[in-house]
Design an enzyme around this catalytic site. Structure first.
Site, PDB file in Angstrom:
ATOM      1  CG  MET A 188     -15.970  42.774  34.444  1.00 59.16           C
ATOM      2  SD  MET A 188     -14.335  43.186  35.152  1.00 59.16           S
ATOM      3  CE  MET A 188     -14.189  44.883  34.621  1.00 59.16           C
ATOM      4  CG  HIS A 241      -7.895  46.076  40.219  1.00 60.58           C
ATOM      5  ND1 HIS A 241      -9.141  46.320  39.662  1.00 60.58           N
ATOM      6  CD2 HIS A 241      -7.269  47.275  40.266  1.00 60.58           C
ATOM      7  CE1 HIS A 241      -9.239  47.615  39.397  1.00 60.58           C
ATOM      8  NE2 HIS A 241      -8.123  48.210  39.756  1.00 60.58           N
TER       9      HIS A 241
HETATM   10  C1  GAR Z   1      -8.202  41.650  33.530  1.00 59.65           C
HETATM   11  O1  GAR Z   1      -7.339  42.679  33.117  1.00 59.65           O
HETATM   12  C2  GAR Z   1      -8.569  41.813  34.998  1.00 59.65           C
HETATM   13  O2  GAR Z   1      -7.504  42.268  35.791  1.00 59.65           O
HETATM   14  C3  GAR Z   1      -9.646  42.859  34.903  1.00 59.65           C
HETATM   15  O3  GAR Z   1     -10.403  42.480  33.784  1.00 59.65           O
HETATM   16  C4  GAR Z   1      -9.562  41.793  32.860  1.00 59.65           C
HETATM   17  C5  GAR Z   1     -10.170  40.450  32.552  1.00 59.65           C
HETATM   18  O4  GAR Z   1      -9.459  39.807  31.537  1.00 59.65           O
HETATM   19  N1  GAR Z   1     -10.431  42.891  36.084  1.00 59.65           N
HETATM   20  C6  GAR Z   1     -10.941  44.012  36.598  1.00 59.65           C
HETATM   21  O5  GAR Z   1     -10.794  45.111  36.091  1.00 59.65           O
HETATM   22  C7  GAR Z   1     -11.728  43.836  37.878  1.00 59.65           C
HETATM   23  N2  GAR Z   1     -11.937  45.079  38.533  1.00 59.65           N
HETATM   24  P1  GAR Z   1      -9.674  38.260  31.244  1.00 59.65           P
HETATM   25  O6  GAR Z   1     -11.189  38.048  31.144  1.00 59.65           O
HETATM   26  O7  GAR Z   1      -9.003  38.026  29.932  1.00 59.65           O
HETATM   27  O8  GAR Z   1      -9.068  37.457  32.364  1.00 59.65           O
END
Ligand code: GAR
Length: 190
Positions: free
Chosen positions: A90, A109
């Site tokens: 993030m 994303h």
């Molecule tokens: C996921 O939905 C990913 O696409 C998003 O955070 C989540 C992480 O989930 N990423 C972003 O928003 C980046 N800008 P996870 O930790 O369970 O993989």
């Protein structure tokens, strides 16, 4: 075999999808290291369970963004990756990191880029009233979620959706898409 470093900040379900695909031999690749910027990220537990080396590089332990990025890049470079995957990482990365891994850093994303960059993409989609949402895997450049798009998946937005239900529908596609793109990258097709 493709060697990956995966950067995480949280839950790590995308990391888990990669680890499962490797375990089930659907993906011929190796996660050489998982790096988190958040010490208690659940993703680190998933990595340890799979026997993958982990490390944590915290922004607050470094006086500048440049120092933080150098530490992060040093930690990643030790694992000699062919590919670096941002899987729920993030933070926005700058030159201090990206210049050392040119053309090798991808991000997942939860929107159909170029719509809804940045945080809470699923909420942004709901607020915009779009009928279709989805996810994107793209190369990382200096902008926020603005690098060249590699592939996308589309899901419908249903009238009764809230952030939770839409996010879950997108997440299922994220897991599939990310593994698919990594497979193609490993085969030299990206
Ligand atoms: C996921 O939905 C990913 O696409 C998003 O955070 C989540 C992480 O989930 N990423 C972003 O928003 C980046 N800008 P996870 O930790 O369970 O993989």
């Amino acid at each position: 075999m493709l060697r990956m470093v995966v950067l995480v900040s949280g839950r790590g379900s995308n990391l888990q999808a990669i680890l499962d695909a490797i375990e089930n031999r659907r993906l011929a690749a190796e996660v050489a290291k998982v790096i988190s910027d958040v010490p208690n990220a659940y993703a680190l537990k998933r990595a340890k369970r799979a026997g993958v080396p982990t490390c944590c590089v915290e922004r607050r332990d470094h006086s500048s963004r440049a120092d933080f990025e150098t530490a992060l890049a040093d930690c990643a470079e030790e694992a000699e990756p062919d590919l670096i995957v941002l899987a729920g990482f993030m933070r926005v990365l700058g030159r201090g990191f990206l210049d050392r891994f040119s053309g090798k850093v991808i991000n997942i994303h939860p929107s159909l880029l170029p719509s809804f960059r940045g945080l809470e993409a699923q909420r942004q989609a709901l607020e915009a009233g779009v009928r279709y949402a989805g996810c994107t895997v793209h190369f990382v450049n200096l902008g926020v979620d603005s690098g060249p798009i590699i592939d996308q998946r589309v899901v419908p937005v249903l009238p009764e959706d809230d952030v939770e239900t839409l996010s879950a529908r997108i997440l299922e596609q994220e897991h599939d898409l990310l593994v698919d793109v990594i497979r193609r990258f490993g085969a030299g097709l990206v």
